[in-house]
Design a protein around this motif. Structure first.
Motif, PDB file in Angstrom:
ATOM      1  N   LEU A   5      41.794  35.062  39.609  1.00 20.89           N
ATOM      2  CA  LEU A   5      40.653  34.361  39.040  1.00 20.89           C
ATOM      3  C   LEU A   5      39.367  34.815  39.728  1.00 20.89           C
ATOM      4  CD1 LEU A   5      42.135  30.749  38.791  1.00 20.89           C
ATOM      5  CD2 LEU A   5      41.783  32.368  36.928  1.00 20.89           C
ATOM      6  N   PRO A   6      38.212  34.499  39.128  1.00 24.30           N
ATOM      7  CA  PRO A   6      36.937  34.839  39.792  1.00 24.30           C
ATOM      8  C   PRO A   6      36.854  34.239  41.187  1.00 24.30           C
ATOM      9  CG  PRO A   6      36.563  34.153  37.513  1.00 24.30           C
ATOM     10  CD  PRO A   6      38.019  33.903  37.802  1.00 24.30           C
ATOM     11  N   ASP A   7      35.989  34.806  42.016  1.00 20.97           N
ATOM     12  CA  ASP A   7      35.898  34.409  43.421  1.00 20.97           C
ATOM     13  C   ASP A   7      35.628  32.915  43.610  1.00 20.97           C
ATOM     14  OD1 ASP A   7      36.379  36.980  44.180  1.00 20.97           O
ATOM     15  OD2 ASP A   7      34.256  37.518  44.438  1.00 20.97           O
ATOM     16  N   PHE A   8      34.803  32.322  42.721  1.00 23.28           N
ATOM     17  CA  PHE A   8      34.469  30.915  42.917  1.00 23.28           C
ATOM     18  C   PHE A   8      35.654  29.990  42.633  1.00 23.28           C
ATOM     19  CE2 PHE A   8      33.640  31.636  38.452  1.00 23.28           C
ATOM     20  CZ  PHE A   8      34.038  30.463  37.830  1.00 23.28           C
ATOM     21  N   LEU A   9      36.731  30.536  42.031  1.00 24.85           N
ATOM     22  CA  LEU A   9      37.942  29.756  41.796  1.00 24.85           C
ATOM     23  C   LEU A   9      39.086  30.180  42.719  1.00 24.85           C
ATOM     24  CD1 LEU A   9      37.999  29.619  37.883  1.00 24.85           C
ATOM     25  CD2 LEU A   9      37.409  27.768  39.454  1.00 24.85           C
ATOM     26  N   HIS A  10      38.758  30.961  43.748  1.00 25.41           N
ATOM     27  CA  HIS A  10      39.800  31.498  44.623  1.00 25.41           C
ATOM     28  C   HIS A  10      40.585  30.396  45.326  1.00 25.41           C
ATOM     29  CE1 HIS A  10      41.899  34.217  47.298  1.00 25.41           C
ATOM     30  NE2 HIS A  10      41.478  33.506  48.331  1.00 25.41           N
ATOM     31  N   SER A  11      39.888  29.372  45.826  1.00 26.29           N
ATOM     32  CA  SER A  11      40.584  28.298  46.545  1.00 26.29           C
ATOM     33  C   SER A  11      41.544  27.561  45.620  1.00 26.29           C
ATOM     34  CB  SER A  11      39.570  27.315  47.147  1.00 26.29           C
ATOM     35  OG  SER A  11      38.776  26.730  46.128  1.00 26.29           O
ATOM     36  N   TRP A  12      41.127  27.349  44.366  1.00 25.16           N
ATOM     37  CA  TRP A  12      42.014  26.698  43.399  1.00 25.16           C
ATOM     38  C   TRP A  12      43.221  27.584  43.104  1.00 25.16           C
ATOM     39  CZ3 TRP A  12      44.052  27.843  38.646  1.00 25.16           C
ATOM     40  CH2 TRP A  12      44.658  26.792  37.965  1.00 25.16           C
ATOM     41  N   GLU A  13      42.999  28.893  43.013  1.00 23.43           N
ATOM     42  CA  GLU A  13      44.096  29.823  42.754  1.00 23.43           C
ATOM     43  C   GLU A  13      45.125  29.785  43.874  1.00 23.43           C
ATOM     44  OE1 GLU A  13      44.799  34.668  42.490  1.00 23.43           O
ATOM     45  OE2 GLU A  13      42.830  33.834  41.980  1.00 23.43           O
TER      46      GLU A  13
END
Length: 349
Positions: free
Chosen positions: A133-141
């Motif tokens: 996923l895009p970087d801003f969703l990395h923690s969710w990933e």
């Protein structure tokens, strides 16, 4: 048959009612699970959560999980779809299979289609497993993948077949019950109402497939499950009978279980891993795609051809605001929908 609520509700209202019914059915199913777990496995309500989190740590963990999964899907998902149809005054056969009956070979070809698609799907699984996923969703990933790793441990425990009885129970709970319950829910109700709401077969099918994939909460399997949802959705749209996607869905789950059972019994010397996320050789994937495309064309051609035994098309009339009225002579501007919910006064979208 007269229902407790109007059969002419706007599709959005039907979907909202479905959520309410599903919540109630999930609560009732959970209560039944608690009673049955205590009765058959001596697992109390306070202990239930711990068993579901780590069933491998409990002697009766496998049985409790199978019981829980089966009753929750059967009651909370399939039961919700059936209750909604009954509440709105529909006969179940007319609601879920308005073009009944269908030739048996349609279901058999649909099952073959799903099995033949597995090599091609392996490529999608491999791509999805390595997607980011895009970087801003990395923690969710990262959190999503951690949850899937934990769920995978439980799945492997539940699909460890130490006896034929366990295998047969798994076929019932993991293949038969989800095929029936999820198809009634996602294709029979959600897709039906989305098609009516957006007045487009394709929009309804694609949205239902996206919801079907997202509701499983598996990031690594979203794309292949979305594609599966599309295939099941079009099979239902073309056939007009819920039995066809049910048969195909059963083939998807049942064949995977059969491969696992064969592997665990060491009946085959061929090295294969049903749990693998690696793609099969590209010539096999290409052949799979070509054959599946041919089978889809064959099914679409025959399913959409007129048949002498087909039921008359049920007509519904909706006002410009989306609320059904009694007849096309209603004083408000109206459009006429087929039993699939598509405006037949306009060009198909």
């Amino acid at each position: 048959m007269k229902g407790f609520v109007s059969s002419r509700l706007h599709p959005a209202a039907n979907l909202l009612l479905l959520l309410v019914v599903a919540f109630v059915m999930f609560c009732l199913s959970s209560l039944l699970i608690a009673v049955c777990s205590n009765l058959f496995f001596h697992v109390g309500l306070l202990e239930m959560g711990n068993v579901q989190q780590a069933p491998q740590a409990y002697p009766n963990g496998w049985g409790v999980m199978m019981l829980s999964q089966g009753l929750l899907l059967l009651g909370g998902v399939g039961g919700a779809a059936i209750v909604l149809a009954a509440l709105t005054g529909h006969k179940l056969a007319d609601y879920f299979a308005p073009r009944r009956p269908v030739p048996l070979w349609w279901a058999l070809v649909a099952m073959a289609l799903i099995i033949i698609s597995l090599p091609f799907m392996s490529g999608l699984i491999d791509w999805n497993a390595h997607a980011h996923l895009p970087d801003f969703l990395h923690s969710w990933e990262v959190k999503a993948k951690a949850m899937e790793d934990k769920a995978q441990i439980i799945t492997r425990f539940l699909t460890r077949f130490t006896s034929l009885t366990r295998f047969l129970v798994a076929v019932l709970v993991i293949a038969v019950v989800p095929a029936v319950s999820e198809e009634l829910f996602f294709r029979g109700v959600i897709q039906r109402n989305l098609v009516q709401w957006f007045n487009s077969r394709h929009v309804g099918i694609w949205l239902a497939a996206a919801i079907f994939s997202a509701i499983h909460f598996q990031f690594l399997g979203f794309v292949p499950r979305f594609v599966l949802g599309l295939v099941l959705g079009y099979l239902y749209e073309w056939s007009g009978n819920i039995f066809v996607p049910i048969a195909a869905h059963f083939a998807q789950n049942g064949f995977q279980l059969l491969l696992l059972y064969i592997q665990q019994r060491e009946w085959s010397t061929t090295a294969f891993d049903p749990d693998s996320t690696e793609a099969l050789p590209w010539p096999l994937m290409l052949l799979s795609l070509v054959v599946c495309a041919g089978l889809l064309w064959l099914l679409r051609r025959h399913m959409q051809a007129p048949h002498a035994d087909e039921l008359p098309t049920e007509m519904h009339t909706l006002s410009s605001g989306g609320v059904a009225v009694a007849s096309a002579d209603a004083p408000v501007p109206a459009r006429t929908l087929s039993h699939h919910g598509v405006d037949i006064t306009r060009e198909n979208k």
